[in-house]
Design an enzyme around this catalytic site. Structure first.
Site, mmCIF file in Angstrom:
data_model
loop_
_atom_site.group_PDB
_atom_site.id
_atom_site.type_symbol
_atom_site.label_atom_id
_atom_site.label_comp_id
_atom_site.label_asym_id
_atom_site.label_seq_id
_atom_site.Cartn_x
_atom_site.Cartn_y
_atom_site.Cartn_z
ATOM 1 N N HIS A 1 1.869 1.292 8.603
ATOM 2 C CA HIS A 1 2.218 0.546 7.382
ATOM 3 C C HIS A 1 3.569 0.973 6.813
ATOM 4 C CE1 HIS A 1 -1.866 -1.025 5.705
ATOM 5 N NE2 HIS A 1 -1.258 -1.901 6.472
ATOM 6 N N HIS B 1 3.087 -7.960 -3.232
ATOM 7 C CA HIS B 1 2.902 -7.267 -1.957
ATOM 8 C C HIS B 1 3.281 -5.800 -2.172
ATOM 9 C CE1 HIS B 1 3.623 -6.109 2.318
ATOM 10 N NE2 HIS B 1 2.554 -6.845 2.480
#
Ligand SMILES: O=C(O)c1c[nH]c2c(-c3ccccc3)cccc2c1=O
Length: 461
Positions: free
Chosen positions: A117, A345
């Site tokens: 990530h 986000h």
């Protein structure tokens, strides 16, 4: 080189935190001014004369990425650090076939369900280097109409004598960055690790909070995930007396499986770490927890419409096992920053005062609300199991002028005129879900009763 100093001066003058949101297409210009950046601003020659760069991320569009660099930098060495395996690794590498300057480093993911990530840029210039830690994938849509966060380091000058121990900051930024990169055990990162050790990073004022996959024990247990955050807050955080009745806020764009009840992980180990403070935490008072996650209608009415939900991957199969979680939820609202319709986000965590004027700390990170990202304690708390690579930066008042607290605001007018108010990405107080009406966004169920911004319905699968 005076140009670069002028530019960084402007950014640093804008605010000492160097924390920005991404520019959003379709909102009033005033909300996209000095406090917002596009990827082209980050990569621009105004930030330095690029020699080489390294891009850590989860999703990549290589041709698009190369186009975001000024043309004179598009053939500089570019290392891509990703977590793809097998066929998807082959596909990613095929995308770069025409770019002889692009190299790849596959981060090892030996823990099931782990992902890479981490979103970070290492930018080497002829005058030094910068580190950028952010929340956007390297695809066009992540930089178009979403709320995303960016921290840009000062320009770190090269040292006369290279040293892995000299040239560090009071927040151990350089040491933590080197520890994080070394954890990949990847030969493709060796040159960047050496390069970093040759730079003076003593001006870095943020604390790195990283996660790397593994079962971490001993001292390593407090080097990663929520246990790192806990240790830093115990050492450098607010005093317990000040914050004991303050809430913890978590804001994120995806959610893992939390177990059967809030005690299993969320209000057990995770909240215990995020509510850590100096002077010990009185176990009696379990702190208030507030979570920010978009409703179905937040997504439906967003600038992108239902497709924004394609980047908010909360599955109904996970949601239905943890209905307790939804009692903590609040809507996404960012009127002050003009971003109520720019779906989040970004992932942020903070400890705001009950009057919403202050925060004891602020974290922007790639880590969503999941055990995979933050870690789960095992073996009676003697080891921390983490599945994914994550990285974030923690802002502590102590390292920004020795204050106890940050003033905070999401109000653009306020932020424009003051230099040391911390820019919040969303509004405080938080906005409750409307009882009996609002549901958390879930990406894998149909919504056919009301049209989205573009007049469309949502029929996944
Ligand atoms: O790291 C990030 O930013 C992201 C990571 N996973 C995402 C997914 C996804 C969900 C389930 C399985 C695999 C991928 C879907 C849509 C956006 C993201 C995303 O944005």
């Amino acid at each position: 080189t005076s140009r670069f100093h002028v530019v960084t001066k402007v950014y640093e003058l804008a605010q000492p935190f160097s924390f920005f949101l991404t520019k959003v297409a379709g909102i009033a210009d005033k909300y996209n001014s000095t406090l917002a950046l596009d990827i082209k601003d980050i990569l621009s020659a105004d930030m330095g004369n690029l020699v080489a760069s390294c891009q850590f991320n989860y999703m990549f569009d290589i041709p698009w990425l190369v186009q975001q660099y000024p043309k004179e930098f598009r053939s500089k060495p570019l290392l891509i650090v990703h977590g793809e395996q097998g066929p998807s690794k082959t596909t990613l590498e095929a995308e770069a076939i025409d770019y002889s300057n692009v190299r790849f480093c596959q981060a090892k993911l030996e823990m099931l369900f782990g992902t890479h990530h981490t979103k970070m840029m290492l930018l080497q210039y002829d005058t030094g280097m910068r580190v950028v830690i952010h929340t956007s994938n390297l695809i066009k849509q992540d930089w178009h109409q979403k709320t995303q966060g960016i921290w840009i380091s000062p320009l770190f000058p090269k040292m006369a004598k290279p040293s892995a121990t000299e040239g560090d900051s009071t927040t151990h930024f350089k040491r933590n960055l080197l520890e994080y990169l070394s954890a990949y055990k990847a030969y493709q990162l060796k040159d960047w690790i050496n390069n970093i050790s040759e730079h003076d990073m003593s001006t870095a004022r943020v604390v790195i909070i990283g996660s790397v996959p593994g079962r971490h024990t001993g001292d390593q247990m407090k080097s990663w995930g929520h246990m790192k955050l806990k240790r830093v807050l115990q050492q450098h955080g607010p005093s317990n007396g000040v914050v004991k009745n303050w809430p913890v806020i978590g804001q994120f764009s995806s959610i893992g499986s939390m177990g059967a009840n809030k005690e299993a992980w969320l209000c057990g180990e995770w909240l215990q770490s995020l509510s850590a403070a100096t002077g010990g935490t009185t176990l009696s008072s379990v702190p208030l927890l507030k979570l920010v996650f978009p409703t179905k209608d937040n997504v439906r009415c967003s600038l992108e419409g239902f497709p924004a939900g394609g980047s908010i991957p909360y599955s109904i199969n996970v949601a239905k096992k943890q209905m307790f979680l939804h009692d903590f939820f609040h809507q996404w609202r960012s009127e002050g920053q003009g971003r109520s319709r720019a779906m989040p986000h970004i992932k942020t965590y903070l400890r705001p005062s009950p009057d919403n004027q202050k925060t004891a700390w602020f974290l922007v990170t790639s880590a969503n609300l999941s055990k995979a990202a933050w870690g789960a304690l095992e073996k009676k708390g003697t080891q921390l199991m983490i599945r994914s690579y994550e990285i974030g930066v923690l802002f502590l008042p102590k390292f920004f002028g020795g204050k106890d607290l940050f003033d905070v605001s999401s109000n653009f007018e306020m932020l424009k005129s003051s230099t040391d108010v911390f820019p919040l990405p969303f509004d405080l107080p938080l906005t409750d879900y409307i009882k009996g009406k609002d549901r958390p966004w879930m990406w894998d169920i149909p919504y056919m009763d009301l049209p989205d911004t573009n007049g469309n319905i949502w029929c996944p699968g």
